[in-house]
Design a protein around this motif. Structure first.
Motif, PDB file in Angstrom:
ATOM      1  N   ASP A  16       0.947  -1.120  -0.026  1.00  0.00           N
ATOM      2  CA  ASP A  16       0.044   0.088   0.008  1.00  0.00           C
ATOM      3  C   ASP A  16       0.857   1.277   0.007  1.00  0.00           C
ATOM      4  OD1 ASP A  16      -2.253  -1.615   0.121  1.00  0.00           O
ATOM      5  OD2 ASP A  16      -2.415  -1.758   2.220  1.00  0.00           O
ATOM      6  N   GLN A  17       2.234   1.059   0.581  1.00  0.00           N
ATOM      7  CA  GLN A  17       2.877   2.078   0.550  1.00  0.00           C
ATOM      8  C   GLN A  17       3.579   2.516  -0.652  1.00  0.00           C
ATOM      9  OE1 GLN A  17       5.265   1.010   4.150  1.00  0.00           O
ATOM     10  NE2 GLN A  17       4.276   1.964   5.549  1.00  0.00           N
ATOM     11  N   LEU A  18       3.567   1.508  -1.714  1.00  0.00           N
ATOM     12  CA  LEU A  18       4.457   1.852  -2.790  1.00  0.00           C
ATOM     13  C   LEU A  18       3.581   2.498  -3.530  1.00  0.00           C
ATOM     14  CD1 LEU A  18       7.043   0.277  -3.886  1.00  0.00           C
ATOM     15  CD2 LEU A  18       5.285  -1.340  -4.853  1.00  0.00           C
ATOM     16  N   GLN A  19       4.377   3.924  -4.032  1.00  0.00           N
ATOM     17  CA  GLN A  19       3.786   4.995  -4.677  1.00  0.00           C
ATOM     18  C   GLN A  19       3.705   4.606  -6.378  1.00  0.00           C
ATOM     19  OE1 GLN A  19       2.394   7.580  -3.461  1.00  0.00           O
ATOM     20  NE2 GLN A  19       2.572   6.404  -1.456  1.00  0.00           N
ATOM     21  N   ASP A  20       2.654   5.063  -7.110  1.00  0.00           N
ATOM     22  CA  ASP A  20       2.557   4.843  -8.401  1.00  0.00           C
ATOM     23  C   ASP A  20       3.800   5.583  -8.923  1.00  0.00           C
ATOM     24  OD1 ASP A  20       0.891   3.571  -9.901  1.00  0.00           O
ATOM     25  OD2 ASP A  20      -0.019   5.524 -10.802  1.00  0.00           O
ATOM     26  N   SER A  58      -5.175  -8.430  -5.923  1.00  0.00           N
ATOM     27  CA  SER A  58      -4.955  -7.990  -7.184  1.00  0.00           C
ATOM     28  C   SER A  58      -4.731  -6.454  -7.203  1.00  0.00           C
ATOM     29  CB  SER A  58      -6.570  -7.844  -7.805  1.00  0.00           C
ATOM     30  OG  SER A  58      -6.618  -7.336  -9.057  1.00  0.00           O
ATOM     31  N   ASP A  59      -3.401  -6.052  -7.802  1.00  0.00           N
ATOM     32  CA  ASP A  59      -2.876  -4.784  -7.571  1.00  0.00           C
ATOM     33  C   ASP A  59      -1.877  -4.654  -8.776  1.00  0.00           C
ATOM     34  OD1 ASP A  59      -1.367  -2.475  -6.764  1.00  0.00           O
ATOM     35  OD2 ASP A  59      -1.999  -2.754  -4.763  1.00  0.00           O
ATOM     36  N   ARG A  60      -2.319  -3.671  -9.535  1.00  0.00           N
ATOM     37  CA  ARG A  60      -1.451  -3.352 -10.760  1.00  0.00           C
ATOM     38  C   ARG A  60       0.079  -3.338 -10.395  1.00  0.00           C
ATOM     39  NH1 ARG A  60       1.678   0.393 -12.427  1.00  0.00           N
ATOM     40  NH2 ARG A  60       2.074   1.208 -10.284  1.00  0.00           N
ATOM     41  N   LYS A  61       0.264  -3.141  -9.112  1.00  0.00           N
ATOM     42  CA  LYS A  61       1.699  -2.874  -8.659  1.00  0.00           C
ATOM     43  C   LYS A  61       2.572  -4.175  -8.624  1.00  0.00           C
ATOM     44  CE  LYS A  61       0.168  -0.275  -5.294  1.00  0.00           C
ATOM     45  NZ  LYS A  61       0.152   0.338  -4.015  1.00  0.00           N
ATOM     46  N   MET A  81       3.969  -7.028 -10.252  1.00  0.00           N
ATOM     47  CA  MET A  81       4.549  -7.377 -11.577  1.00  0.00           C
ATOM     48  C   MET A  81       4.879  -8.851 -11.494  1.00  0.00           C
ATOM     49  SD  MET A  81       3.935  -5.633 -14.348  1.00  0.00           S
ATOM     50  CE  MET A  81       2.425  -4.498 -14.285  1.00  0.00           C
ATOM     51  N   ILE A  82       4.971  -9.591 -10.540  1.00  0.00           N
ATOM     52  CA  ILE A  82       5.797 -10.932 -10.506  1.00  0.00           C
ATOM     53  C   ILE A  82       5.410 -11.796 -11.686  1.00  0.00           C
ATOM     54  CG2 ILE A  82       6.279 -12.775  -8.913  1.00  0.00           C
ATOM     55  CD1 ILE A  82       5.824 -10.634  -6.502  1.00  0.00           C
ATOM     56  N   TRP A  83       4.102 -12.034 -11.532  1.00  0.00           N
ATOM     57  CA  TRP A  83       3.713 -13.062 -12.462  1.00  0.00           C
ATOM     58  C   TRP A  83       3.638 -12.384 -13.925  1.00  0.00           C
ATOM     59  CZ3 TRP A  83       4.155 -17.347 -10.339  1.00  0.00           C
ATOM     60  CH2 TRP A  83       3.903 -17.590  -9.068  1.00  0.00           C
ATOM     61  N   ARG A  84       3.508 -11.176 -14.158  1.00  0.00           N
ATOM     62  CA  ARG A  84       3.771 -10.666 -15.403  1.00  0.00           C
ATOM     63  C   ARG A  84       5.064 -10.614 -16.006  1.00  0.00           C
ATOM     64  NH1 ARG A  84       0.291  -9.523 -19.594  1.00  0.00           N
ATOM     65  NH2 ARG A  84      -1.059  -8.581 -18.113  1.00  0.00           N
ATOM     66  N   GLU A  85       5.999 -10.496 -15.179  1.00  0.00           N
ATOM     67  CA  GLU A  85       7.392 -10.529 -15.177  1.00  0.00           C
ATOM     68  C   GLU A  85       7.649 -12.125 -15.943  1.00  0.00           C
ATOM     69  OE1 GLU A  85       9.095  -9.736 -11.443  1.00  0.00           O
ATOM     70  OE2 GLU A  85      11.185 -10.152 -11.805  1.00  0.00           O
ATOM     71  N   MET A  86       7.362 -13.124 -15.106  1.00  0.00           N
ATOM     72  CA  MET A  86       7.380 -14.306 -15.458  1.00  0.00           C
ATOM     73  C   MET A  86       7.004 -14.576 -16.681  1.00  0.00           C
ATOM     74  SD  MET A  86       6.000 -17.686 -13.666  1.00  0.00           S
ATOM     75  CE  MET A  86       4.736 -17.362 -14.534  1.00  0.00           C
ATOM     76  N   TYR A 111      -5.931  -5.901 -35.920  1.00  0.00           N
ATOM     77  CA  TYR A 111      -6.313  -5.767 -34.604  1.00  0.00           C
ATOM     78  C   TYR A 111      -5.770  -4.786 -33.661  1.00  0.00           C
ATOM     79  CZ  TYR A 111      -2.423  -7.809 -31.961  1.00  0.00           C
ATOM     80  OH  TYR A 111      -1.131  -7.800 -31.303  1.00  0.00           O
ATOM     81  N   ALA A 112      -6.480  -4.330 -32.530  1.00  0.00           N
ATOM     82  CA  ALA A 112      -5.912  -3.440 -31.848  1.00  0.00           C
ATOM     83  C   ALA A 112      -5.245  -4.057 -30.489  1.00  0.00           C
ATOM     84  CB  ALA A 112      -7.161  -2.594 -30.951  1.00  0.00           C
ATOM     85  N   PRO A 113      -3.940  -3.804 -30.602  1.00  0.00           N
ATOM     86  CA  PRO A 113      -2.992  -4.423 -29.436  1.00  0.00           C
ATOM     87  C   PRO A 113      -3.564  -4.433 -28.050  1.00  0.00           C
ATOM     88  CG  PRO A 113      -1.778  -2.497 -29.905  1.00  0.00           C
ATOM     89  CD  PRO A 113      -3.211  -2.775 -30.969  1.00  0.00           C
ATOM     90  N   THR A 114      -3.280  -5.357 -27.162  1.00  0.00           N
ATOM     91  CA  THR A 114      -3.592  -5.424 -25.870  1.00  0.00           C
ATOM     92  C   THR A 114      -2.655  -4.676 -25.006  1.00  0.00           C
ATOM     93  OG1 THR A 114      -2.546  -7.565 -25.658  1.00  0.00           O
ATOM     94  CG2 THR A 114      -5.123  -7.489 -25.817  1.00  0.00           C
ATOM     95  N   PRO A 115      -2.712  -3.874 -23.808  1.00  0.00           N
ATOM     96  CA  PRO A 115      -1.730  -3.356 -23.339  1.00  0.00           C
ATOM     97  C   PRO A 115      -0.967  -4.557 -22.414  1.00  0.00           C
ATOM     98  CG  PRO A 115      -4.028  -2.975 -21.994  1.00  0.00           C
ATOM     99  CD  PRO A 115      -4.156  -3.630 -23.446  1.00  0.00           C
ATOM    100  N   LEU A 116       0.298  -4.028 -21.851  1.00  0.00           N
ATOM    101  CA  LEU A 116       1.004  -4.922 -21.106  1.00  0.00           C
ATOM    102  C   LEU A 116       0.320  -5.666 -19.947  1.00  0.00           C
ATOM    103  CD1 LEU A 116       3.957  -6.155 -20.839  1.00  0.00           C
ATOM    104  CD2 LEU A 116       4.117  -4.318 -18.936  1.00  0.00           C
TER     105      LEU A 116
END
Ligand code: ASP
Length: 386
Positions: free
Chosen positions: A313-317, A339-342, A344-349, A381-386
Motif C-alpha cells: 500500500d505504501q508503494l507509490q505509483d 489484485s493490484d497493478r503494482k 508485477m511478479i507473474w507478468r514478469e515471469m 487488430y488493436a493491441p492489448t496493453p502489457l
C-alpha cells in the motif's frame, strides 16, 4: 573474488581435462583468451555486422540493444495470436540445446517454449550423469560436441565464469554457434535482466532515468540482482538501495561498477521498513541463495526484510513489486491474493517467454521478420496493453 575477472580456475567447477598436464595446458590457453581487453571480449560476442550474438553478460548490453530487444519482444507478444503460423515457420530449421547443470523451472521452460514459438527443434540435457561427462569427458570437448549438432546452446551452470569459458571454446571452434547464458553461478543472469528490464520499462512507461530501485534479500549471491543492477545502471540518475543484512550485502566489485556508472548506491542493513514508500521504480525481492552454503539447509529469512501488505500500500505509483522467482517467505502470503497493478511478479515471469523469443529471433537475424509480421498483424487488430 568471483565478480571481477580474477577467476579461480581451480575451483573444480569446470572439468579441464583428464590429467594435470592437459588441465594446465587448457587453463593456460583460457587465461590467454581472458587477457584480452573487455572491449575485445565483447567484440568476440558479436558477428561480422557487430550484432551481439552470444548473450553472456549484462556488461555487454547497451541501451540501443535493450531497446531493440524490447521492441521485438512486444512485436512477438502482440502478433503471436494472429501470426503464429508465420512465426512458427521462422526458425523451423534451427536446433537449440538447453544444457542445464543446475535446477531451473522458469528459465528452462520459457526458453523451451520460446524456441517452439519460432518453430525451432529443442533438446535438453539436464542430468549430466547421462552424458559423457560421467565418462570423464572434459567440458571443452562436451561443448564442442554439442556445437556440432545444434545451432545454439542455452546453458545454466554453477560456475561463475562459464560464460567466458563457453565463449573461449566457441572462439577456438570452426563452428562457433551462438551461446546464451541462462544463469551462471552467483554472478550472472543476463536474460533475466532483459525480462526484468522489459517489465520495468513497460511499468514505468519508459521513464527509467532518475528512478530509484530497491534490491532486497540476497544481494551478495543473487545473480539476478547483479545483472539487473548493471542493466539499470545504463540509465541516468539512478539510485539503488541494497536492502539486506550485512552478510548478504552487495559485493564491493559490483558496488564499485555501479558507482563508476554514476549510480547512487545506498546499503540498508536494518530492514525493509521505510524503503518501499521512497522507491520510485521497483522493489525487487529475492530469496536467500542458500544452495551456495553447501550444507543442504534452507536458511530462514530475516523477518525484518519481508515485504508486507502494508508495504504494498505504501508503494507509490508507478513503482512496482518484482521477484525473479522462486519465492519463499520473503513476500507476505496475503499478497498472492491481492489484485493490484503494482504486483508485477507473474507478468514478469510471462514476459520471460517473450523476451527469450525475441532473443532467439535476434541471434538468428529474424528480428526484422518478427517486427514485420507484427506491423502486418497490427493492421488487423488493436493491441492489448502489457
Ligand atoms: N531463478 C533465479 C536464478 O536462477 C532466481 C533464484 O533462483 O532465486 O537465479
Amino acid at each position: 573474488m568471483v565478480f571481477d575477472h580474477n577467476f579461480n580456475l581451480d575451483d573444480g567447477s569446470i572439468n579441464w581435462g583428464p590429467t594435470e598436464s592437459h588441465r594446465e595446458y587448457h587453463r593456460k590457453m583460457f587465461q590467454g583468451f581472458l587477457a584480452q581487453t573487455p572491449q575485445k571480449l565483447r567484440q568476440a560476442c558479436c558477428d561480422d555486422e557487430g550484432r551481439l550474438v552470444h548473450i553472456l553478460q549484462a556488461e555487454h548490453f547497451d541501451l540501443p540493444f535493450l531497446e531493440h530487444i524490447c521492441e521485438v519482444t512486444t512485436a512477438a507478444r502482440r502478433s503471436y495470436k494472429f501470426a503464429s503460423a508465420k512465426m512458427h515457420e521462422m526458425l523451423a530449421r534451427k536446433k537449440v540445446l538447453h544444457l542445464f547443470a543446475q535446477p531451473s523451472s522458469r528459465t528452462f521452460e520459457s526458453f523451451t517454449v520460446a524456441s517452439s514459438n519460432l518453430g525451432m527443434t529443442s533438446r535438453s540435457l539436464r542430468d549430466l550423469r547421462t552424458s559423457s561427462s560421467a565418462k570423464g569427458e572434459s567440458d571443452r570437448d562436451a561443448l564442442r560436441t554439442h556445437s556440432s549438432y545444434f545451432d545454439a546452446i542455452v546453458f545454466r551452470s554453477p560456475c561463475d565464469y562459464f560464460d567466458m569459458f563457453a565463449l573461449w571454446v566457441m572462439s577456438t571452434s570452426n563452428r562457433p554457434i551462438p551461446i546464451i547464458n541462462g544463469g551462471s553461478g552467483k554472478a550472472k543472469h543476463p536474460t533475466q535482466a532483459i525480462l526484468d528490464y522489459y517489465t520495468i520499462r513497460a511499468s514505468l512507461e519508459r521513464q527509467i532515468d532518475g528512478k530509484s530501485f530497491a534490491f532486497v534479500g540476497d544481494c551478495l549471491r543473487g545473480r539476478t540482482v547483479h545483472s539487473l543492477a548493471k542493466v539499470l545502471a545504463l540509465h541516468k540518475d539512478i539510485e539503488m538501495y541494497f536492502v539486506a543484512p550485512e552478510e548478504y550485502q552487495i559485493d564491493p566489485q559490483t558496488e564499485a561498477y555501479l558507482k563508476k556508472k554514476g549510480v547512487k548506491v545506498n546499503k540498508v542493513t536494518g530492514g525493509l521498513e521505510g524503503i518501499p514508500e521512497i522507491i520510485t521504480g521497483a522493489v525487487y525481492m529475492t530469496r536467500i541463495q542458500d544452495e551456495h552454503d553447501g550444507d543442504g539447509e534452507q536458511k530462514r529469512y530475516n523477518p525484518r526484510f519481508i515485504f508486507t501488505e502494508k508495504m504494498l500500500d505504501q508503494l507509490q505509483d508507478p513503482a512496482v513489486l518484482m521477484h525473479p522467482l522462486p519465492k519463499r517467505e520473503e513476500i507476505y502470503p496475503a499478497i498472492d491474493y491481492r489484485s493490484d497493478r503494482k504486483i508485477m511478479i507473474w507478468r514478469e515471469m510471462r514476459n520471460g517467454m517473450w523476451t527469450r523469443t525475441a532473443l532467439f529471433a535476434h541471434i538468428f537475424g529474424f528480428d526484422q521478420e518478427v517486427l514485420r509480421s507484427y506491423h502486418e498483424a497490427s493492421k488487423a487488430y488493436a493491441p492489448t496493453p502489457l
